[in-house]
Design a protein around this motif. Structure first.
Motif, PDB file in Angstrom:
ATOM      1  N   MET A  78       0.607  -1.031   0.262  1.00 47.33           N
ATOM      2  CA  MET A  78       0.018  -0.261  -0.164  1.00 47.33           C
ATOM      3  C   MET A  78       1.281   1.454  -0.391  1.00 47.33           C
ATOM      4  N   ARG A  79       0.984   2.398  -1.262  1.00 49.15           N
ATOM      5  CA  ARG A  79       1.123   3.547  -0.995  1.00 49.15           C
ATOM      6  C   ARG A  79       0.350   4.367   0.260  1.00 49.15           C
ATOM      7  N   GLN A  80       0.923   5.805  -0.292  1.00 46.83           N
ATOM      8  CA  GLN A  80       0.257   6.789   1.365  1.00 46.83           C
ATOM      9  C   GLN A  80       0.492   7.623   0.366  1.00 46.83           C
ATOM     10  N   VAL A  81      -0.233   8.862   0.233  1.00 46.72           N
ATOM     11  CA  VAL A  81      -0.432  10.123  -0.111  1.00 46.72           C
ATOM     12  C   VAL A  81      -1.049  11.026   1.557  1.00 46.72           C
ATOM     13  N   ARG A  82      -0.382  11.847   1.289  1.00 45.02           N
ATOM     14  CA  ARG A  82      -0.922  13.408   1.808  1.00 45.02           C
ATOM     15  C   ARG A  82      -0.831  14.520   1.410  1.00 45.02           C
ATOM     16  N   LEU A  83      -1.957  14.687   1.420  1.00 41.91           N
ATOM     17  CA  LEU A  83      -1.320  16.732   0.962  1.00 41.91           C
ATOM     18  C   LEU A  83      -3.449  16.972   1.545  1.00 41.91           C
ATOM     19  N   ARG A  84      -3.415  18.686   0.918  1.00 48.78           N
ATOM     20  CA  ARG A  84      -4.054  19.298   1.810  1.00 48.78           C
ATOM     21  C   ARG A  84      -4.923  19.545   1.248  1.00 48.78           C
ATOM     22  N   ALA A  85      -6.465  19.641   2.118  1.00 48.55           N
ATOM     23  CA  ALA A  85      -7.724  19.153   1.490  1.00 48.55           C
ATOM     24  C   ALA A  85      -8.227  20.651   0.275  1.00 48.55           C
ATOM     25  N   GLY A  86      -8.518  19.494  -1.065  1.00 50.43           N
ATOM     26  CA  GLY A  86      -8.497  20.625  -2.284  1.00 50.43           C
ATOM     27  C   GLY A  86      -7.647  20.649  -2.611  1.00 50.43           C
ATOM     28  N   GLY A  87      -7.080  19.961  -2.315  1.00 53.64           N
ATOM     29  CA  GLY A  87      -5.370  19.835  -3.572  1.00 53.64           C
ATOM     30  C   GLY A  87      -5.368  18.322  -4.226  1.00 53.64           C
ATOM     31  N   THR A  88      -5.076  17.809  -5.406  1.00 53.90           N
ATOM     32  CA  THR A  88      -4.950  16.618  -5.871  1.00 53.90           C
ATOM     33  C   THR A  88      -4.116  16.152  -6.182  1.00 53.90           C
ATOM     34  N   VAL A  89      -4.279  14.821  -6.517  1.00 60.20           N
ATOM     35  CA  VAL A  89      -2.695  14.414  -6.659  1.00 60.20           C
ATOM     36  C   VAL A  89      -3.345  13.430  -7.879  1.00 60.20           C
ATOM     37  N   THR A  90      -2.851  12.771  -8.866  1.00 62.66           N
ATOM     38  CA  THR A  90      -2.254  11.985 -10.115  1.00 62.66           C
ATOM     39  C   THR A  90      -1.625  10.906 -10.089  1.00 62.66           C
ATOM     40  N   VAL A  91      -2.561   9.896 -10.523  1.00 60.39           N
ATOM     41  CA  VAL A  91      -1.222   8.376 -10.516  1.00 60.39           C
ATOM     42  C   VAL A  91      -1.733   7.365 -11.662  1.00 60.39           C
ATOM     43  N   MET A  92      -0.554   7.372 -12.260  1.00 68.88           N
ATOM     44  CA  MET A  92      -0.104   6.444 -13.385  1.00 68.88           C
ATOM     45  C   MET A  92       0.279   4.949 -12.926  1.00 68.88           C
ATOM     46  N   LEU A  93      -0.892   4.567 -13.653  1.00 71.62           N
ATOM     47  CA  LEU A  93      -0.331   3.060 -13.628  1.00 71.62           C
ATOM     48  C   LEU A  93       0.271   2.238 -14.854  1.00 71.62           C
ATOM     49  N   LEU A  94       1.180   1.721 -14.927  1.00 70.30           N
ATOM     50  CA  LEU A  94       2.005   1.058 -15.595  1.00 70.30           C
ATOM     51  C   LEU A  94       0.575  -0.618 -15.913  1.00 70.30           C
ATOM     52  N   PRO A  95       1.108  -0.487 -17.869  1.00 70.50           N
ATOM     53  CA  PRO A  95       0.212  -1.347 -18.021  1.00 70.50           C
ATOM     54  C   PRO A  95       0.421  -2.944 -17.245  1.00 70.50           C
ATOM     55  N   SER A  96      -0.439  -3.752 -16.852  1.00 68.62           N
ATOM     56  CA  SER A  96      -0.491  -5.025 -16.385  1.00 68.62           C
ATOM     57  C   SER A  96      -0.530  -6.104 -17.240  1.00 68.62           C
ATOM     58  N   PRO A  97       0.453  -6.464 -17.097  1.00 66.35           N
ATOM     59  CA  PRO A  97       0.904  -7.419 -17.580  1.00 66.35           C
ATOM     60  C   PRO A  97      -0.401  -9.392 -18.330  1.00 66.35           C
ATOM     61  N   ASP A  98      -1.345  -9.344 -16.757  1.00 72.72           N
ATOM     62  CA  ASP A  98      -2.041 -10.536 -16.940  1.00 72.72           C
ATOM     63  C   ASP A  98      -3.882  -9.626 -17.102  1.00 72.72           C
ATOM     64  N   ARG A  99      -4.027  -8.472 -16.970  1.00 70.28           N
ATOM     65  CA  ARG A  99      -5.645  -8.004 -17.396  1.00 70.28           C
ATOM     66  C   ARG A  99      -4.891  -7.081 -17.314  1.00 70.28           C
ATOM     67  N   PRO A 100      -6.207  -6.672 -17.686  1.00 65.63           N
ATOM     68  CA  PRO A 100      -6.211  -4.619 -17.577  1.00 65.63           C
ATOM     69  C   PRO A 100      -6.424  -3.958 -15.931  1.00 65.63           C
ATOM     70  N   TRP A 101      -6.024  -3.118 -15.555  1.00 63.48           N
ATOM     71  CA  TRP A 101      -6.771  -2.388 -14.704  1.00 63.48           C
ATOM     72  C   TRP A 101      -8.545  -2.013 -14.612  1.00 63.48           C
ATOM     73  N   PRO A 102      -8.684  -2.344 -13.518  1.00 64.24           N
ATOM     74  CA  PRO A 102      -9.879  -2.313 -12.977  1.00 64.24           C
ATOM     75  C   PRO A 102     -10.590  -0.726 -12.175  1.00 64.24           C
ATOM     76  N   GLN A 103     -11.518  -0.243 -12.971  1.00 59.37           N
ATOM     77  CA  GLN A 103     -12.420   0.620 -11.993  1.00 59.37           C
ATOM     78  C   GLN A 103     -11.503   1.424 -10.849  1.00 59.37           C
ATOM     79  N   PRO A 104     -10.998   2.562 -10.343  1.00 58.39           N
ATOM     80  CA  PRO A 104     -10.889   2.679  -9.379  1.00 58.39           C
ATOM     81  C   PRO A 104     -11.525   3.128  -8.054  1.00 58.39           C
ATOM     82  N   ARG A 105     -11.926   2.582  -6.971  1.00 52.78           N
ATOM     83  CA  ARG A 105     -12.872   2.980  -5.503  1.00 52.78           C
ATOM     84  C   ARG A 105     -12.422   3.695  -4.648  1.00 52.78           C
ATOM     85  N   SER A 106     -13.548   4.579  -4.493  1.00 53.29           N
ATOM     86  CA  SER A 106     -12.646   5.575  -2.519  1.00 53.29           C
ATOM     87  C   SER A 106     -13.666   4.540  -1.934  1.00 53.29           C
TER      88      SER A 106
END
Length: 80
Positions: free
Chosen positions: A1-29
């Motif tokens: 598990m990765r962890q990110v801390r940011l200020r309320a209202g801030g954004t973070v962009t995550v890039m996940l490299l292609p998965s060799p086994d299957r496509p990435w599922p939709q993210p869930r919060s």
């Protein structure tokens, strides 16, 4: 598990490299009121790019199935 801390209202962009086994599922919060998924795009090569906004203070996780989890700690103050 990765962890990110940011200020309320801030954004973070995550890039996940292609998965060799299957496509990435939709993210869930675990708490959309804390971590709002603003956009989720999968490129033609399988790379996933997700932008998440820290909407209000608190802690939430954003997960992509069993493959990847991001813990988002949203603070009310400027994060150094």
């Amino acid at each position: 598990m990765r962890q990110v801390r940011l200020r309320a209202g801030g954004t973070v962009t995550v890039m996940l490299l292609p998965s060799p086994d299957r496509p990435w599922p939709q993210p869930r919060s675990s708490s959309p009121m804390v971590a709002t998924i603003m956009s989720a795009v999968t490129e033609s090569d399988g790379t996933a790019r997700i932008t998440i906004r820290g909407a209000r203070t608190g802690v939430a996780t954003v997960s992509w199935g069993d493959s990847f989890t991001l813990r988002l700690d949203v603070a009310a103050y400027q994060v150094q």
